[in-house]
Design an enzyme around this catalytic site. Structure first.
Site, PDB file in Angstrom:
ATOM      1  N   GLY A   1       0.938  -1.175   0.016  1.00 41.39           N
ATOM      2  CA  GLY A   1      -0.157   0.113   0.076  1.00 41.39           C
ATOM      3  C   GLY A   1       0.882   1.238   0.019  1.00 41.39           C
TER       4      GLY A   1
ATOM      5  N   ARG B   1      18.843  11.688  -4.327  1.00 45.88           N
ATOM      6  CA  ARG B   1      19.980  12.734  -4.155  1.00 45.88           C
ATOM      7  C   ARG B   1      21.382  12.303  -3.488  1.00 45.88           C
ATOM      8  NH1 ARG B   1      16.562  17.756  -4.440  1.00 45.88           N
ATOM      9  NH2 ARG B   1      15.722  17.449  -6.182  1.00 45.88           N
TER      10      ARG B   1
ATOM     11  N   ARG C   1       1.300  -4.957  -4.996  1.00 45.80           N
ATOM     12  CA  ARG C   1       1.338  -6.111  -4.205  1.00 45.80           C
ATOM     13  C   ARG C   1       1.751  -7.326  -5.422  1.00 45.80           C
ATOM     14  NH1 ARG C   1      -2.606  -3.495  -0.911  1.00 45.80           N
ATOM     15  NH2 ARG C   1      -1.700  -2.927   0.933  1.00 45.80           N
ATOM     16  N   CYS C   2       2.669  -7.919  -5.278  1.00 47.47           N
ATOM     17  CA  CYS C   2       3.377  -8.895  -6.159  1.00 47.47           C
ATOM     18  C   CYS C   2       3.217 -10.451  -5.757  1.00 47.47           C
ATOM     19  CB  CYS C   2       4.600  -8.619  -6.747  1.00 47.47           C
ATOM     20  SG  CYS C   2       5.172  -9.535  -8.007  1.00 47.47           S
TER      21      CYS C   2
ATOM     22  N   ASP D   1       5.673  -5.401   5.657  1.00 44.66           N
ATOM     23  CA  ASP D   1       6.741  -6.435   5.983  1.00 44.66           C
ATOM     24  C   ASP D   1       6.956  -7.420   4.809  1.00 44.66           C
ATOM     25  OD1 ASP D   1       4.084  -7.144   6.360  1.00 44.66           O
ATOM     26  OD2 ASP D   1       4.384  -7.815   8.752  1.00 44.66           O
TER      27      ASP D   1
ATOM     28  N   THR E   1       4.405   2.590   5.371  1.00 47.04           N
ATOM     29  CA  THR E   1       2.964   2.257   5.554  1.00 47.04           C
ATOM     30  C   THR E   1       2.186   2.915   6.547  1.00 47.04           C
ATOM     31  OG1 THR E   1       1.464   0.571   6.414  1.00 47.04           O
ATOM     32  CG2 THR E   1       3.785   0.296   6.976  1.00 47.04           C
TER      33      THR E   1
ATOM     34  N   ASP F   1      -0.099   2.238   8.353  1.00 51.34           N
ATOM     35  CA  ASP F   1      -0.467   1.364   9.751  1.00 51.34           C
ATOM     36  C   ASP F   1       0.564   1.420  10.934  1.00 51.34           C
ATOM     37  OD1 ASP F   1      -2.360   0.662   7.789  1.00 51.34           O
ATOM     38  OD2 ASP F   1      -1.458  -1.310   7.324  1.00 51.34           O
TER      39      ASP F   1
ATOM     40  N   ASP G   1       2.714  -0.795  11.662  1.00 50.49           N
ATOM     41  CA  ASP G   1       2.655  -1.967  12.148  1.00 50.49           C
ATOM     42  C   ASP G   1       3.990  -2.634  11.968  1.00 50.49           C
ATOM     43  OD1 ASP G   1       2.231  -2.176   9.607  1.00 50.49           O
ATOM     44  OD2 ASP G   1       0.695  -3.818   9.500  1.00 50.49           O
TER      45      ASP G   1
ATOM     46  N   ARG H   1     -18.035  15.235  13.310  1.00 52.55           N
ATOM     47  CA  ARG H   1     -18.486  15.955  14.443  1.00 52.55           C
ATOM     48  C   ARG H   1     -19.453  16.713  14.582  1.00 52.55           C
ATOM     49  NH1 ARG H   1     -17.402  15.122  19.590  1.00 52.55           N
ATOM     50  NH2 ARG H   1     -15.356  14.137  19.550  1.00 52.55           N
TER      51      ARG H   1
ATOM     52  N   ARG I   1      -5.148  -2.371   8.757  1.00 57.42           N
ATOM     53  CA  ARG I   1      -5.070  -3.722   8.534  1.00 57.42           C
ATOM     54  C   ARG I   1      -5.367  -4.513  10.099  1.00 57.42           C
ATOM     55  NH1 ARG I   1      -3.255  -6.163   4.258  1.00 57.42           N
ATOM     56  NH2 ARG I   1      -2.116  -4.436   3.380  1.00 57.42           N
TER      57      ARG I   1
ATOM     58  N   GLY J   1     -11.023  13.153  20.410  1.00 56.50           N
ATOM     59  CA  GLY J   1     -11.881  12.673  21.600  1.00 56.50           C
ATOM     60  C   GLY J   1     -12.921  11.851  21.532  1.00 56.50           C
TER      61      GLY J   1
ATOM     62  N   HIS K   1     -23.829  14.035  21.575  1.00 59.64           N
ATOM     63  CA  HIS K   1     -23.484  13.190  20.242  1.00 59.64           C
ATOM     64  C   HIS K   1     -22.175  12.471  20.837  1.00 59.64           C
ATOM     65  CE1 HIS K   1     -20.778  16.484  20.017  1.00 59.64           C
ATOM     66  NE2 HIS K   1     -20.009  16.044  19.495  1.00 59.64           N
TER      67      HIS K   1
ATOM     68  N   GLU L   1      -9.974  -1.127  11.789  1.00 60.63           N
ATOM     69  CA  GLU L   1     -10.723  -2.115  10.537  1.00 60.63           C
ATOM     70  C   GLU L   1     -10.500  -3.653  11.250  1.00 60.63           C
ATOM     71  OE1 GLU L   1      -7.259  -1.750   7.238  1.00 60.63           O
ATOM     72  OE2 GLU L   1      -9.115  -2.856   6.817  1.00 60.63           O
TER      73      GLU L   1
ATOM     74  N   ARG M   1     -24.867   6.748  12.923  1.00 60.46           N
ATOM     75  CA  ARG M   1     -24.436   6.493  11.341  1.00 60.46           C
ATOM     76  C   ARG M   1     -22.872   6.077  11.113  1.00 60.46           C
ATOM     77  NH1 ARG M   1     -28.887   7.806  10.913  1.00 60.46           N
ATOM     78  NH2 ARG M   1     -29.907   9.057   9.610  1.00 60.46           N
TER      79      ARG M   1
ATOM     80  N   GLN N   1      -7.490   8.089   3.706  1.00 58.37           N
ATOM     81  CA  GLN N   1      -6.411   8.023   4.456  1.00 58.37           C
ATOM     82  C   GLN N   1      -5.043   7.672   4.114  1.00 58.37           C
ATOM     83  OE1 GLN N   1      -8.292   5.670   8.276  1.00 58.37           O
ATOM     84  NE2 GLN N   1      -8.972   5.065   6.329  1.00 58.37           N
TER      85      GLN N   1
HETATM   86  O1  F6P Z   1      -1.567  -1.457   4.602  1.00 54.04           O
HETATM   87  C1  F6P Z   1      -1.993  -0.373   4.248  1.00 54.04           C
HETATM   88  C2  F6P Z   1      -3.539  -0.481   4.108  1.00 54.04           C
HETATM   89  O2  F6P Z   1      -4.184   0.724   3.836  1.00 54.04           O
HETATM   90  C3  F6P Z   1      -4.219  -1.153   5.234  1.00 54.04           C
HETATM   91  O3  F6P Z   1      -4.607  -0.014   6.339  1.00 54.04           O
HETATM   92  C4  F6P Z   1      -5.486  -1.547   4.507  1.00 54.04           C
HETATM   93  O4  F6P Z   1      -6.091  -2.881   5.347  1.00 54.04           O
HETATM   94  C5  F6P Z   1      -5.048  -1.996   3.317  1.00 54.04           C
HETATM   95  O5  F6P Z   1      -3.820  -1.553   3.015  1.00 54.04           O
HETATM   96  C6  F6P Z   1      -5.891  -1.747   2.132  1.00 54.04           C
HETATM   97  O6  F6P Z   1      -5.392  -2.394   0.935  1.00 54.04           O
HETATM   98  P1  F6P Z   1      -5.768  -2.059  -0.392  1.00 54.04           P
HETATM   99  O7  F6P Z   1      -5.295  -0.735  -0.908  1.00 54.04           O
HETATM  100  O8  F6P Z   1      -5.189  -3.299  -0.989  1.00 54.04           O
HETATM  101  O9  F6P Z   1      -7.211  -2.036  -0.481  1.00 54.04           O
END
Ligand code: F6P
Length: 325
Positions: free
Chosen positions: A16, A30, A77-78, A108, A130, A132, A134, A159, A176, A190, A221, A228, A249, A257
């Site tokens: 991603g 550079r 992604r390969c 990773d 990334t 994430d 992570d 909000r 992810r 908040g 509210h 996710e 909602r 993002q």
């Molecule tokens: O790893 C980055 C990320 O945006 C994750 O937060 C999300 O789960 C995933 O990639 C979404 O992947 P794609 O762009 O393949 O839908």
């Protein structure tokens, strides 16, 4: 035996995309060209390496990209890179193109590719990119700060309308399987509650009771953040509506993002990590991942780095629970 000097390096982005990847590419180009090392840009991640989708990059080719989101090299992604045939093709491209070292920016999966190429004799370095955050061995991954800011900006807007209609907004944040983004965003907006894959919480006391008490104390509210990796935001919203009757909602922030001009932090981190990757490659290191650890840019062996454990920030999690009333 002396190691082969590095005269030409390849750079790719994989997985991603993340804001700040361009800053890293710029720093790589550079830093390398300033030391008379040529740079090839490999497009579309490891697929570009397998298929020879490669362009030359000079210092001027990266003018202006530090302000741009996404990646000028495209990304993919390969799956072929996971096969011995794909890996061999990638290593052969390096040989034919005279690539003495490779820098791969991504997550990773990207580092596993770099590690496999190192084993086949192609010096390779990974840079964590990334949204994430992570990567277990690094306190920071390029793109995280911008993604936080983008999500916070969007949720601040939500909000306004939730407040006018006295509603509850359940917002799904990317990440992810990890909750770092959701935790930071939840604190910054908040949120009444933040639901993460890393922490099992009692729904009744963490979400429903807080909302009921909030109502009694005059809060009209609510913002509930769902990582996710936690589960379905719609299920969370249905449960809230059933148990509180509050009009609710769901918003899934999704790929917004991942976009946008990188924040100062991501431009600086991209630059520092890109510079460091070139430095260690020229020094003769291979199979390393560049990391931000203990407030410093350093590097670890990929295998050792990926074997570490990383948890969400417990102190921040506790603070979030305490301040959400
Ligand atoms: O790893 C980055 C990320 O945006 C994750 O937060 C999300 O789960 C995933 O990639 C979404 O992947 P794609 O762009 O393949 O839908």
């Amino acid at each position: 035996m002396d190691k082969k000097p590095i005269r030409r390096i390849g750079v790719l982005t994989s997985g991603g995309d993340a804001p700040g990847m361009n800053a890293a590419i710029r720093a790589i180009v550079r830093s390398a060209t300033a030391q008379d090392v040529a740079v090839l840009g490999i497009r579309r991640g490891y697929s570009g390496l397998i298929n020879g989708d490669i362009i030359e990059l000079a210092a001027r080719s990266v003018d202006g990209i530090i302000t741009k989101g996404g990646t000028m090299l495209y990304t993919a992604r390969c799956l072929e890179m996971l096969t011995p045939e794909g890996l061999e093709k990638a290593a052969n491209t390096c040989k034919y193109m005279g690539i003495d070292g490779l820098i791969a920016i991504g997550g990773d999966g990207t580092f596993r590719g770099a590690q496999a190429l190192s084993r086949l004799g192609v010096p390779a370095i990974g840079i964590p990119g990334t949204i994430d955050n992570d990567i277990v061995c690094s306190d920071y991954t390029i793109g995280f700060d911008t993604a936080c800011n983008t999500a916070v900006d969007a949720i601040d807007k939500l909000r306004d309308t939730m407040q006018s209609h006295e509603r509850c907004s359940v917002v799904e944040v990317m990440g992810r399987r990890a909750g770092h983004l959701a935790l930071h965003v939840g604190v910054a907006v908040g949120a009444t509650a933040i639901l993460l894959p890393e922490r099992e919480v009692d729904f009744e006391s963490t979400v429903i009771e807080k909302m009921r008490m909030g109502r009694i104390k005059g809060r009209n509210h609510h913002i509930i953040i769902v990582a996710e990796g936690y589960g379905s935001a719609q299920d969370v919203a249905d449960r809230i509506h059933e148990q509180t009757g509050i009009d609710t909602r769901v918003t899934i922030l999704g790929h917004i993002q991942r976009g946008g001009s990188p924040s100062t932090q991501d431009r600086v981190m991209g630059t520092r990590m890109g510079y460091h990757a070139v430095k260690i490659l020229i020094e003769g290191k291979t199979n390393r991942v560049v990391v931000f650890d203990d407030n410093m840019i350093t590097d670890y062996d990929i295998e050792e780095g990926l074997a570490r454990k990383k948890d969400i920030n417990q102190a921040l999690f506790e603070a979030a629970q305490m301040v959400a009333t």
